[in-house]
Scaffold this motif. Sequence first.
Motif, PDB file in Angstrom:
ATOM      1  N   LEU A   7       0.946   4.281  -2.770  1.00 45.96           N
ATOM      2  CA  LEU A   7       0.830   5.706  -2.463  1.00 45.96           C
ATOM      3  C   LEU A   7       1.858   6.516  -3.242  1.00 45.96           C
ATOM      4  CD1 LEU A   7      -0.287   8.064  -0.792  1.00 45.96           C
ATOM      5  CD2 LEU A   7       1.333   7.447   1.015  1.00 45.96           C
ATOM      6  N   PHE A  27      -6.532   1.486  -2.018  1.00 47.01           N
ATOM      7  CA  PHE A  27      -6.695   2.260  -0.783  1.00 47.01           C
ATOM      8  C   PHE A  27      -8.102   2.106  -0.225  1.00 47.01           C
ATOM      9  CE2 PHE A  27      -2.645   4.309  -1.108  1.00 47.01           C
ATOM     10  CZ  PHE A  27      -2.418   4.831   0.157  1.00 47.01           C
ATOM     11  N   LEU A  47       0.832  -1.206   0.000  1.00 47.04           N
ATOM     12  CA  LEU A  47       0.000   0.000   0.000  1.00 47.04           C
ATOM     13  C   LEU A  47       0.866   1.256   0.000  1.00 47.04           C
ATOM     14  CD1 LEU A  47      -3.078   0.614   0.103  1.00 47.04           C
ATOM     15  CD2 LEU A  47      -2.805   1.003   2.553  1.00 47.04           C
ATOM     16  N   MET A  48       1.994   1.223   0.727  1.00 51.74           N
ATOM     17  CA  MET A  48       2.903   2.366   0.749  1.00 51.74           C
ATOM     18  C   MET A  48       3.478   2.630  -0.641  1.00 51.74           C
ATOM     19  SD  MET A  48       4.393   4.778   2.416  1.00 51.74           S
ATOM     20  CE  MET A  48       4.151   4.364   4.138  1.00 51.74           C
ATOM     21  N   ASP A  67      -0.575   8.754   5.431  1.00 52.66           N
ATOM     22  CA  ASP A  67      -0.970   8.107   4.177  1.00 52.66           C
ATOM     23  C   ASP A  67      -2.286   8.688   3.670  1.00 52.66           C
ATOM     24  OD1 ASP A  67       1.251   6.514   4.565  1.00 52.66           O
ATOM     25  OD2 ASP A  67       0.104   4.911   5.531  1.00 52.66           O
ATOM     26  N   MET A  68      -3.220   8.912   4.594  1.00 54.66           N
ATOM     27  CA  MET A  68      -4.507   9.493   4.210  1.00 54.66           C
ATOM     28  C   MET A  68      -4.319  10.892   3.630  1.00 54.66           C
ATOM     29  SD  MET A  68      -6.894   8.382   7.441  1.00 54.66           S
ATOM     30  CE  MET A  68      -7.174   6.653   7.856  1.00 54.66           C
ATOM     31  N   ALA A  74      -4.281   2.313   6.994  1.00 56.08           N
ATOM     32  CA  ALA A  74      -3.460   3.461   6.602  1.00 56.08           C
ATOM     33  C   ALA A  74      -3.217   4.388   7.790  1.00 56.08           C
ATOM     34  CB  ALA A  74      -4.139   4.232   5.475  1.00 56.08           C
ATOM     35  N   ARG A  75      -2.049   5.028   7.788  1.00 57.25           N
ATOM     36  CA  ARG A  75      -1.719   6.037   8.792  1.00 57.25           C
ATOM     37  C   ARG A  75      -2.337   7.376   8.395  1.00 57.25           C
ATOM     38  NH1 ARG A  75       4.457   6.395   8.098  1.00 57.25           N
ATOM     39  NH2 ARG A  75       3.669   6.571   5.966  1.00 57.25           N
ATOM     40  N   ILE A 124      -8.006   0.958   3.531  1.00 62.09           N
ATOM     41  CA  ILE A 124      -7.839   2.257   4.176  1.00 62.09           C
ATOM     42  C   ILE A 124      -7.801   2.139   5.695  1.00 62.09           C
ATOM     43  CG2 ILE A 124     -10.316   2.773   4.266  1.00 62.09           C
ATOM     44  CD1 ILE A 124      -7.387   5.223   3.591  1.00 62.09           C
TER      45      ILE A 124
END
Length: 657
Positions: A345, A369, A341-342, A380-381, A376-377, A373
């Motif tokens: 992004l 995402f 996911l990172m 990240d959001m 996610a941090r 989601i």
Amino acid sequence: MFNMPLIRCSLQKVRCVYQLVAKQSRVSASRLPPVATACFHLNHAIAAKVFVDKENKHAHDVLVQSLKPYQIFRLDTIAQPANVTDATELPALVTTSDLSNATFEEVFDTFNALAHYCIKTNTCISDSRFQHFCEFFCEQTHKLSDEQLLTALRLLSQLPTEATVRELNFMQLWNNLDVECCRRVERWSSDELLLVCDAWYTLNLARVSEYVWEALRKLGRKIRRMQPEQLVQAMFYCNVLRRPVFEMFDFEVNLARFADTMSLQELGVMSMGFFKTQTPIRNPELLDHLFKRLITEIQTVDDITLVSILKVLRYSSKIPQVPQIMELMEVLQTEISRISLMSCLHVALFGVELQCCHDGVLELVLQRFNQDIGNARLKDMERICLAISVFNYRSPTGVEQELCAKILSLLETKIDEIMKYPRCFVACLHYLTLCGHYNEEMITSVLDKRFVDLAYGKNVTIGREIFNLDSFVKINLKDSNYTGNQLTEKKRHSMGKLLTQYIPQRNQKFRLNKTDRILLEIKETLERILRPNTLKHILPHFERPDLVVCYDNKQRHAIPLAADCPVDYSGAILTRDLLLGDSEKVDVDTLAIVIVGWNNVVKDKERFTGLFDMKLKQLRLLGHKPILIYWHEWRTLETPMDRQQFLKRKLANTINL
């Protein structure tokens, strides 16, 4: 509902923790005994990290696992002293009050035995029983041979982890060993310098140590003679320090010579160093090589290497690299389901600076995402909202609307992260407003003076995102009965002075950029058609001014601005009432002639960026009529007559010219 009392409670908690830490720092500092030969780095030690970054660990593992001759500080070469039969017994010399008769070899062997005792019994070296011996050993470190110095560093790295780098005994030991390493910098070879740098990295003290800085400075004098392995390893330590030490252009020249011989992971380590030291790659051949290697090996690249290279390519790319960006995005499209996911992004953010969007890739990233989601941090959001808002993306599936709604809801559960990274929260709310999503309670929370002070400090310029949110409240929510917090007029006035650009003028002391020159050319051309016209910041939360014309459609001529119209840089939002004053307003249009620059449109798409789209919406909400002039259209007009005719056609579509 967003928990405003919880925010207030958290603010109080932050103050209490700060006071406790400050008090504890004073107490712990007072019990550190003086050591004559030490050169303490207290300020650096306070800020030192006591954990290893995941990215740095991966980069170091690349060096450790490589078959190339990297200078790695091995820990498996520590031998127990021959005269020690039981490592669980405390060496006798440690408890001896008078050490003056002991030879240095005895002192060093005792330090070795003490370290093994601490390792075997899991005892911290900060134990007060060892204070006298550690002080005596620190006074003798100048007698260490190079091999003994390395052994001492190995022993130090094997000791049980201390709570902080400032603990009793431990700080004296690493400070004195650091000083001793610095004394030997000039006589050590490049390989020896890198080996000892690796020792300090293994100790997690590279950012604190003065030696690493001094060693890299010496290495910087011989960049063009360094071997590829030395280049990679030196850049790794620059990455750890997060500051460039040598002339990076020479570094690029040498790197370009060896790029073909390096693995993609090694190029990832190099990329990490360039990005963390905030150094863009200026060599177009090196950039081209990175693009080609990543495209070729995209199916096998690991996540951290991918992110490292994407970061530096994003940081270094300019308009000429746009075709390569789109080519890379095309091959990345098939990898979205595989990568983390990172990584997704950073793929989404890849073209943000150049407003270069691959809709197919962005759609797949948003779907990932939307599914994950919950993991996610806050950061990240915020970043994914930035990508959606910059590209002003509207998916055929509506996934971006669903994702933004989820993020807005999940922000209520991120109180701890919000208090730790308040600016990140403010930016996230700002980007969400550009995407058409907002929460009045969250906005009133961030516009609270206490939250603003927490996020930006009392004597620091407040970020533009706060200015934008306050303006969003005043314009977009003016009819929604919003009763929450807003910035004071005094605060907006100071922000108007600091955050808006100077209104361009001919013969001014500030250099004019291309957009400023176009704006002045339009003003000068318009004066032959409609006078008066004025450059004003109608929306002060946007940097650039626009050309304002108040046009009476009945009398068919322009009229001057009101005498009491707010002065420039006041931070006031210029409504029709402020522009026209007491003048009859029924037949008068307030025109805002707006320059559409290349960075206001998504490249090769029929849409504006989210921020520019918000500007046009807010102008219309205030009752103004924006007239858009694209930079490339204006530049094609060669003669003054062509420009006049062009402006007349634009105006005729809006007013009764």
